[in-house]
Motif scaffolding. Structure first.
Motif, PDB file in Angstrom:
ATOM      1  N   VAL A 197       0.829  -1.194   0.000  1.00 52.39           N
ATOM      2  CA  VAL A 197       0.000   0.000   0.000  1.00 52.39           C
ATOM      3  C   VAL A 197       0.871   1.255   0.000  1.00 52.39           C
ATOM      4  N   VAL A 198       0.482   2.227  -0.806  1.00 57.62           N
ATOM      5  CA  VAL A 198       1.059   3.569  -0.766  1.00 57.62           C
ATOM      6  C   VAL A 198      -0.089   4.567  -0.835  1.00 57.62           C
ATOM      7  N   ALA A 199      -0.260   5.340   0.222  1.00 57.88           N
ATOM      8  CA  ALA A 199      -1.271   6.405   0.240  1.00 57.88           C
ATOM      9  C   ALA A 199      -0.556   7.733   0.435  1.00 57.88           C
ATOM     10  N   ALA A 200      -1.017   8.745  -0.271  1.00 59.39           N
ATOM     11  CA  ALA A 200      -0.412  10.074  -0.205  1.00 59.39           C
ATOM     12  C   ALA A 200      -1.509  11.119  -0.376  1.00 59.39           C
ATOM     13  N   PRO A 201      -1.210  12.386  -0.124  1.00 58.15           N
ATOM     14  CA  PRO A 201      -2.238  13.425  -0.311  1.00 58.15           C
ATOM     15  C   PRO A 201      -2.781  13.475  -1.734  1.00 58.15           C
ATOM     16  N   THR A 202      -1.955  13.116  -2.720  1.00 58.46           N
ATOM     17  CA  THR A 202      -2.411  13.074  -4.110  1.00 58.46           C
ATOM     18  C   THR A 202      -2.043  11.738  -4.737  1.00 58.46           C
ATOM     19  N   ALA A 203      -2.790  11.342  -5.740  1.00 63.74           N
ATOM     20  CA  ALA A 203      -2.489  10.097  -6.448  1.00 63.74           C
ATOM     21  C   ALA A 203      -1.141  10.178  -7.148  1.00 63.74           C
ATOM     22  N   GLU A 204      -0.787  11.377  -7.624  1.00 64.10           N
ATOM     23  CA  GLU A 204       0.479  11.551  -8.322  1.00 64.10           C
ATOM     24  C   GLU A 204       1.661  11.277  -7.385  1.00 64.10           C
ATOM     25  N   GLU A 205       1.593  11.824  -6.171  1.00 69.74           N
ATOM     26  CA  GLU A 205       2.670  11.579  -5.227  1.00 69.74           C
ATOM     27  C   GLU A 205       2.736  10.097  -4.851  1.00 69.74           C
ATOM     28  N   ALA A 206       1.591   9.473  -4.670  1.00 70.58           N
ATOM     29  CA  ALA A 206       1.566   8.052  -4.315  1.00 70.58           C
ATOM     30  C   ALA A 206       2.237   7.208  -5.397  1.00 70.58           C
ATOM     31  N   GLN A 207       1.939   7.510  -6.666  1.00 71.84           N
ATOM     32  CA  GLN A 207       2.555   6.752  -7.753  1.00 71.84           C
ATOM     33  C   GLN A 207       4.064   6.948  -7.771  1.00 71.84           C
ATOM     34  N   GLU A 208       4.515   8.167  -7.486  1.00 72.77           N
ATOM     35  CA  GLU A 208       5.959   8.416  -7.444  1.00 72.77           C
ATOM     36  C   GLU A 208       6.620   7.665  -6.292  1.00 72.77           C
ATOM     37  N   ARG A 209       5.998   7.704  -5.118  1.00 71.87           N
ATOM     38  CA  ARG A 209       6.592   7.042  -3.955  1.00 71.87           C
ATOM     39  C   ARG A 209       6.580   5.521  -4.091  1.00 71.87           C
ATOM     40  N   ALA A 210       5.751   4.991  -4.958  1.00 73.30           N
ATOM     41  CA  ALA A 210       5.718   3.539  -5.185  1.00 73.30           C
ATOM     42  C   ALA A 210       6.870   3.068  -6.069  1.00 73.30           C
ATOM     43  N   LEU A 211       7.479   3.980  -6.842  1.00 74.05           N
ATOM     44  CA  LEU A 211       8.469   3.580  -7.838  1.00 74.05           C
ATOM     45  C   LEU A 211       9.685   2.838  -7.270  1.00 74.05           C
ATOM     46  N   PRO A 212      10.306   3.296  -6.161  1.00 72.00           N
ATOM     47  CA  PRO A 212      11.493   2.566  -5.688  1.00 72.00           C
ATOM     48  C   PRO A 212      11.228   1.094  -5.384  1.00 72.00           C
ATOM     49  N   GLN A 213      10.123   0.801  -4.717  1.00 69.14           N
ATOM     50  CA  GLN A 213       9.821  -0.601  -4.414  1.00 69.14           C
ATOM     51  C   GLN A 213       9.417  -1.370  -5.663  1.00 69.14           C
ATOM     52  N   LEU A 214       8.728  -0.728  -6.586  1.00 67.59           N
ATOM     53  CA  LEU A 214       8.365  -1.403  -7.831  1.00 67.59           C
ATOM     54  C   LEU A 214       9.619  -1.791  -8.616  1.00 67.59           C
ATOM     55  N   ARG A 215      10.581  -0.891  -8.650  1.00 66.89           N
ATOM     56  CA  ARG A 215      11.823  -1.205  -9.366  1.00 66.89           C
ATOM     57  C   ARG A 215      12.641  -2.264  -8.628  1.00 66.89           C
ATOM     58  N   MET A 216      12.531  -2.309  -7.298  1.00 61.65           N
ATOM     59  CA  MET A 216      13.184  -3.377  -6.561  1.00 61.65           C
ATOM     60  C   MET A 216      12.574  -4.731  -6.913  1.00 61.65           C
ATOM     61  N   MET A 217      11.260  -4.764  -7.129  1.00 58.76           N
ATOM     62  CA  MET A 217      10.610  -6.010  -7.534  1.00 58.76           C
ATOM     63  C   MET A 217      11.178  -6.519  -8.860  1.00 58.76           C
ATOM     64  N   VAL A 218      11.497  -5.592  -9.771  1.00 56.02           N
ATOM     65  CA  VAL A 218      12.100  -5.979 -11.047  1.00 56.02           C
ATOM     66  C   VAL A 218      13.442  -6.669 -10.808  1.00 56.02           C
ATOM     67  N   ILE A 261       6.709  -4.272 -13.737  1.00 61.46           N
ATOM     68  CA  ILE A 261       6.250  -3.151 -12.917  1.00 61.46           C
ATOM     69  C   ILE A 261       4.746  -2.984 -13.036  1.00 61.46           C
ATOM     70  N   ASP A 262       4.225  -3.060 -14.241  1.00 57.07           N
ATOM     71  CA  ASP A 262       2.775  -2.900 -14.432  1.00 57.07           C
ATOM     72  C   ASP A 262       2.002  -4.015 -13.735  1.00 57.07           C
ATOM     73  N   ALA A 263       2.527  -5.242 -13.809  1.00 58.03           N
ATOM     74  CA  ALA A 263       1.854  -6.369 -13.161  1.00 58.03           C
ATOM     75  C   ALA A 263       1.855  -6.203 -11.647  1.00 58.03           C
ATOM     76  N   ALA A 264       2.993  -5.757 -11.093  1.00 57.90           N
ATOM     77  CA  ALA A 264       3.061  -5.543  -9.648  1.00 57.90           C
ATOM     78  C   ALA A 264       2.149  -4.407  -9.232  1.00 57.90           C
ATOM     79  N   ARG A 265       2.187  -3.312  -9.967  1.00 63.19           N
ATOM     80  CA  ARG A 265       1.365  -2.152  -9.633  1.00 63.19           C
ATOM     81  C   ARG A 265      -0.125  -2.511  -9.631  1.00 63.19           C
ATOM     82  N   ALA A 266      -0.532  -3.393 -10.525  1.00 65.47           N
ATOM     83  CA  ALA A 266      -1.949  -3.758 -10.623  1.00 65.47           C
ATOM     84  C   ALA A 266      -2.459  -4.428  -9.357  1.00 65.47           C
ATOM     85  N   GLY A 267      -1.559  -5.096  -8.613  1.00 61.92           N
ATOM     86  CA  GLY A 267      -1.973  -5.772  -7.391  1.00 61.92           C
ATOM     87  C   GLY A 267      -1.749  -4.960  -6.135  1.00 61.92           C
TER      88      GLY A 267
END
Length: 351
Positions: free
Chosen positions: A233-254, A287-293
């Motif tokens: 889970v990543v929650a932030a004041p805006t969806a844009e910030e949440a998507q940005e903050r998710a990137l480091p862990q998404l790239r670690m999954m790769v 990344i897209d597959a991980a983000r979807a879940g």
């Protein structure tokens, strides 16, 4: 978030430029805040030899978190039992129960929590790593945690009593964890609470829950099946910030799924630059597959999605793994992104 109980799973992330001390300190501060915010439980994972993960010893982290909190349950998500002697695990968690009575959870898993070399190092001192004996080791721990203890019977006819503490007045709640049909069926046969590792497994959730619920054998401690879900889970004041903050862990999954060398977590800026430099199509699909879940967005939308997710699978609790990354300007001794995830989804203070 009024009807859904929320808990926290922490891998104690370490980002680029951060020390283990800073990463652990940030996680302990997060556990304190989760206690204040009304989260039900706070679990530490067990992973080894990973530059981005400092949760190598759940009992040590649990003791530290228990000393800094007052209400929240603290536990392991989980102890990887093949890495440890059953008696040691029982003694550690009996001691934790004595430190924080009524607040300790012992989540047990069967996976090694690392690569084959580290697994061999962890298991070279004995035969506790015999995966085939995993069910009996789980039962041994349950017995040794009870006040009456376990009885060892010798072929000569003699008996020997084994207790995890001299005078136990209570015992931790034992949970079986896993990401396969095996763990679901074993938990059902032993009458134990069960958690499917949905935050990293990616598939098999529905089948595992069905196997567990339909095959459940009631036990004295747990007459009904008991389970909850995990989620990144990543929650932030805006969806844009949440998507940005998710990137480091998404790239670690790769990196993990691609078998690449592991590194500390990137900052958001470095992860964003890595995306701009152009990953190959396979990386983007991962990344897209991980983000979807995952559950990524502003607080209100993530809260609604978690409610729907819980209702769809018939559970009343979700354990969130707050996987928000850090910007370069964020302090090294704190994790503002993970903190705001917890605060935006907070169930509310409890007595």
């Amino acid at each position: 978030m009024t009807s859904l109980q929320l808990s926290v799973l922490d891998l104690v992330p370490v980002r680029d430029g951060q020390t283990s001390a800073q990463g652990i300190g940030a996680s302990l501060a997060l556990a304190q805040r989760a206690d204040e915010l009304g989260y039900l439980r706070y679990w530490f994972a067990e992973h080894h030899n990973m530059p981005a993960v400092a949760s190598t010893t759940p009992p040590v982290l649990i003791a530290a978190a228990a000393s800094r909190t007052h209400r929240i349950r603290v536990g392991s998500g989980g102890v990887m039992l093949p890495n440890h002697a059953a008696l040691i695990v029982a003694e550690q968690f009996a001691a934790l129960e004595a430190i924080a009575p009524g607040r300790i959870d012992l989540g047990i898993g069967r996976a090694p929590g690392s690569d084959p070399v580290i697994t061999q190092l962890l298991r070279q001192s004995g035969t506790s790593g015999d995966v085939e004996r995993f069910p009996s080791h789980v039962q041994d721990i349950q017995l040794m945690l009870q006040a009456e203890g376990a009885t060892v019977r010798f072929t000569s006819g003699g008996e020997y009593s084994v207790r995890s503490t001299p005078a136990a007045s209570g015992s931790p709640d034992v949970w079986l964890l896993g990401s396969s049909d095996y763990s679901a069926q074993l938990a059902a046969s032993l009458g134990l609470p069960y958690v499917f590792a949905n935050h990293f497994a990616g598939h098999g959730l529905e089948r595992a829950l069905d196997l567990y619920r339909t095959g459940y054998q009631p036990s004295e401690a747990h007459p009904e099946p008991r389970t909850f879900l995990t989620a990144n889970v990543v929650a932030a004041p805006t969806a844009e910030e949440a998507q940005e903050r998710a990137l480091p862990q998404l790239r670690m999954m790769v990196r993990i799924r691609g078998g690449r060398p592991l590194v500390p977590l990137e900052t958001v800026e470095r992860a964003r630059q890595g995306m701009a430099d152009g990953d190959d199509d396979a990386d983007e699909r991962t990344i897209d597959a991980a983000r979807a879940g995952w559950f990524i967005g502003d607080g209100a939308s993530v809260a609604a999605e978690l409610e729907a997710f819980a209702a769809r699978h018939g559970v009343e609790e979700i354990m969130i793994s707050p996987v928000a990354g850090s910007y370069a300007a964020d302090p090294l001794d704190a994790t503002p992104g993970r903190l705001q995830t917890l605060e935006l989804l907070a169930p509310g203070p409890q007595s």
